[in-house]
Design an enzyme around this catalytic site. Structure first.
Site, PDB file in Angstrom:
ATOM      1  N   GLY A   1      -9.295   3.592  -7.779  1.00 50.32           N
ATOM      2  CA  GLY A   1      -8.502   4.749  -8.204  1.00 50.32           C
ATOM      3  C   GLY A   1      -8.595   4.972  -9.703  1.00 50.32           C
TER       4      GLY A   1
ATOM      5  N   LEU B   1       0.817  -1.220   0.000  1.00 49.99           N
ATOM      6  CA  LEU B   1       0.000   0.000   0.000  1.00 49.99           C
ATOM      7  C   LEU B   1       0.846   1.263   0.000  1.00 49.99           C
ATOM      8  CD1 LEU B   1      -2.768  -1.102   2.517  1.00 49.99           C
ATOM      9  CD2 LEU B   1      -2.673  -1.436   0.049  1.00 49.99           C
TER      10      LEU B   1
ATOM     11  N   GLY C   1      -1.581   6.467  -2.599  1.00 51.16           N
ATOM     12  CA  GLY C   1      -2.797   6.373  -3.415  1.00 51.16           C
ATOM     13  C   GLY C   1      -3.865   5.582  -2.670  1.00 51.16           C
ATOM     14  N   HIS C   2      -3.459   4.448  -2.071  1.00 51.06           N
ATOM     15  CA  HIS C   2      -4.406   3.654  -1.270  1.00 51.06           C
ATOM     16  C   HIS C   2      -4.851   4.433  -0.037  1.00 51.06           C
ATOM     17  CE1 HIS C   2      -2.034   0.331  -3.290  1.00 51.06           C
ATOM     18  NE2 HIS C   2      -3.267   0.023  -3.620  1.00 51.06           N
TER      19      HIS C   2
END
Ligand code: PAF
Length: 299
Positions: free
Chosen positions: A151, A37, A40-41
């Site tokens: 995303g 991760l 972005g996560h």
């Protein structure tokens, strides 16, 4: 009293927790991941956690979406750091099943979304999106969330999952979250860890080249080939990149289009050393741009 675990690996334990929240009238948001991760996560989990929702994150490196010769075995795994990030970002529960929990022996079902696989990554990764839709549908059935967050960096994945949700009447709202970038523009990705120092220094050229394409359209370029050639030249000048594709497509049908007022998706994939990087920009021009921008934000 035994503390409730933060991580579960069985569907039965997952369901028990989620059903408890639902009985109390709480809404469930779900962020599927393959681990390793990054920020972005983190953004996805933070957005999921808004409005008092309970957040479930899954960590599962899904074997069916990797082709032969791809990086399934080498895909970065970093469980401790992942759990820390999940806690910090506001997750309530991590579902980290083993392969057999997701794919019991004799598993024989595949979900295929027809027609959105003619462009972008799909022709270069045969079977990849079938692996994605199959696992996402299974995870949705396991978690049964009200909201699914994906995303925009994986734009084709988001469009294909959105179509699956619509076509199969799945009772879940898809929310697509903008790409998170490093300060120099590089889209954050788990695969950026594969980059050497020299490749990392060159990597932002992918975003810069796409942005040059976006500007050309904004300034009146009306030929997709003109835009694509410009992006390719920028990547050639940057050096090191082996371009897999550069395409301008309709953001809903993913069919190739010429630049025109409204929205287009300018997307590219390129190898930089052993890392395959993808990135995309939504190009908005002309009179339709404002309305389209608002619609895009709420999906
Ligand atoms: O985007 C990813 O990390 C994966 O494709 C997903 C959605 C978790 C399915 O395995």
């Amino acid at each position: 009293v035994t503390p409730t675990p933060f991580t579960v690996s069985r569907v039965t334990s997952l369901r028990r927790r989620v059903d408890g929240w639902k009985r109390r009238g709480q809404s469930i948001a779900f962020v599927p991941t393959m681990g390793a991760l990054h920020d972005g996560h983190r953004r996805l989990i933070e957005r999921a956690a808004g409005k008092g929702r309970r957040v479930v994150v899954s960590i599962f490196v899904n074997p069916t979406q990797f082709g032969p010769g791809e990086d399934y075995a080498a895909y970065p795994r970093a469980r401790r750091a992942d759990l820390k990030l999940c806690r910090e970002a506001g997750a309530d529960l991590v579902f980290a099943p083993g392969v057999r929990e997701v794919y019991p022996a004799g598993f024989a079902t595949t979900v295929h979304v027809e027609g959105l696989d003619r462009t972008l990554c799909a022709p270069h990764r045969p079977g990849h999106f079938d692996g994605v839709t199959t696992v996402v549908l299974k995870l949705l059935e396991m978690v049964r969330p009200d909201r699914l967050l994906l995303g925009r960096k994986d734009a084709q994945q988001a469009v294909i999952c959105g179509r699956m949700i619509r076509d199969l009447n799945l009772p879940v709202v898809l929310q697509v979250i903008p790409t998170v970038r490093e300060p120099d523009g590089l889209a954050i990705s788990s695969r950026n860890r594969y980059l050497t120092q020299e490749e990392r220094a060159a990597a932002p050229a992918l975003y810069q080249a796409l942005d040059a394409g976006r500007r050309a359209i904004a300034e009146g370029e009306r030929s997709a080939k003109g835009v694509i050639d410009l992006v390719r030249r920028r990547l050639d000048v940057a050096g090191l990149f082996r371009v897999q594709y550069i395409e301008l497509v309709d953001p809903r049908t993913l069919e190739p289009v010429e630049p025109k007022p409204g929205e287009q998706l300018l997307a590219a994939a390129a190898f930089l050393g052993r890392a395959r990087l993808i990135d995309n920009i939504v190009v908005r021009t002309g009179r339709a741009s404002r309305r389209d921008a608002t619609r895009g934000a709420s999906r």
